[in-house]
Design an enzyme around this catalytic site. Structure first.
Site, short mmCIF file in Angstrom:
data_model
loop_
_atom_site.label_atom_id
_atom_site.label_comp_id
_atom_site.label_asym_id
_atom_site.label_seq_id
_atom_site.Cartn_x
_atom_site.Cartn_y
_atom_site.Cartn_z
N CYS A 1 -0.52 1.90 -5.17
CA CYS A 1 -1.20 3.14 -5.55
C CYS A 1 -0.18 4.28 -5.67
CB CYS A 1 -2.25 3.50 -4.50
SG CYS A 1 -3.60 2.30 -4.38
N HIS B 1 0.86 -1.19 0.00
CA HIS B 1 0.00 0.00 0.00
C HIS B 1 0.89 1.23 0.00
CE1 HIS B 1 -3.85 -2.00 0.48
NE2 HIS B 1 -3.33 -2.75 1.44
#
Length: 355
Positions: A206, A164
């Site tokens: 991301c 992440h």
């Protein structure tokens, strides 16, 4: 003094003649083999593969890193030159209905955990500190050799990160972060300490492109699953375990790599196009301004495979065999049958180039 000068000049001339003579290759090698040896100056390959996420709902990140691990190992990089960092053990998680197995698709075609996975850093060993120490060669005293990146100036290094992330950072263990500046500093130290020849940086998270924005070191090629401001999306869910199986970018990267063979003609340029926006949804980012070669002329195996050092000689080689009795269980067999002694060995040279 003059005598010494003459001697130095004489030695220099001899060395010059010797070097010139050795560089003149009078042999004619097959075109395919010549092209293969001239594509890169590296002498060995290393891979650093990192999953930075914990917890069952991040199952896909473990599948991501194990998918790349499977590919580089299948194409020839040995476990001794792969550093695998996995923050959580999904194979032995109590929620896993298939203990000891990790799949990257709901059809369960490929068990990416397999029987011979060697995890070097597991669980809470996967930290920012250990990762940076690994890259820069500053591991703590007592660190096992298998946990060290022993690359050199002739090494092509693949670094793959998944987890992440956000604008300029990647989370480790949901408790700390590595920033884009720290990554850039680590790679710069690698360059200054001659720890790589060329480096391929690959990240699936991301806003992944933000992680290579600070890079300034030479011979670095980078690819990211998403641009700044974009999310990197997962591919599909397996209803039997209730979580996403793999991220979109790594899914299509693996689909490409599964078709690559050790002597494939596919290039890094081809690989950089594996996940167009229509299937990835996010836009894949590429940075190649620091890289000296045209990616479309760089074989994919320069980073995802391994090379075997080979010395080509056109001279006759005399091989003195030991006594025949050392190779034959019954030495009387030869005299009884009067058959010529013959040893058959497996080929070690890529003879397909000569066909």
């Amino acid at each position: 003094m003059n005598l010494k000068l003459v001697s130095i000049v004489y030695i220099f001339c001899i060395c010059g003649i010797s070097c010139t003579a050795s560089n003149e290759d009078t042999s004619v090698l097959p075109e395919g083999f010549v092209d293969a040896t001239q594509r890169s100056t590296h002498t060995n390959n290393w891979a650093v593969l990192v999953d930075a996420s914990r917890f069952w709902f991040n199952y896909r990140h473990v599948a991501n890193v194990l998918s790349i691990y499977r590919s580089v190992k299948r194409l020839g990089i040995p476990d001794s030159q792969i550093i695998l960092m996995i923050a959580d053990d999904m194979a032995c998680n109590a929620r896993n209905p298939r203990p000891g197995q990790v799949y990257n698709n709901a059809n369960q075609h490929i068990n990416v955990y397999g029987d011979d996975v060697e995890v070097d850093y597991r669980g809470y060993e996967v930290t920012v500190e250990n990762f940076v120490r690994l890259l820069t060669g500053r591991t703590q005293n007592g660190t096992a050799r298998s946990k060290k990146l022993l690359s050199d100036a002739g090494s092509n290094v693949l670094i793959y990160l998944t987890g992440h992330g956000g604008d300029g950072f990647l989370k480790f263990q949901d408790s700390e972060e590595i920033t884009s500046q720290e990554l850039a500093d680590g790679i710069q130290q690698m360059w200054e300490k001659k720890r790589y020849n060329e480096l391929f940086f690959m990240v699936d998270t991301c806003q992944a492109a933000s992680l290579y924005e600070k890079f300034s070191s030479p011979n670095v090629l980078a690819v990211a699953s998403s641009l700044v401001g974009q999310d990197s999306l997962s591919h599909h869910v397996d209803p039997s375990i209730g979580v996403y199986m793999i991220d979109r970018y790594t899914y299509y990267a693996l689909e490409f790599l599964e078709k690559v063979q050790p002597f494939s003609t596919r290039t890094i340029g081809d690989f950089l196009q594996v996940c167009p926006k229509r299937v990835c949804i996010s836009t894949v980012g590429v940075r190649k301004d620091l890289y000296r070669r045209d990616p479309h002329k760089v074989p994919i195996t320069d980073f995802f495979g391994a090379i075997r050092p080979t010395r080509v000689s056109t001279d006759r080689i005399n091989v003195t065999l030991a006594n025949e009795s050392d190779f034959i269980a019954d030495p009387d067999e030869i005299s009884a049958n009067k058959r010529p002694f013959k040893i058959i060995m497996e080929p070690q040279f890529p003879s397909e180039f000569f066909k």
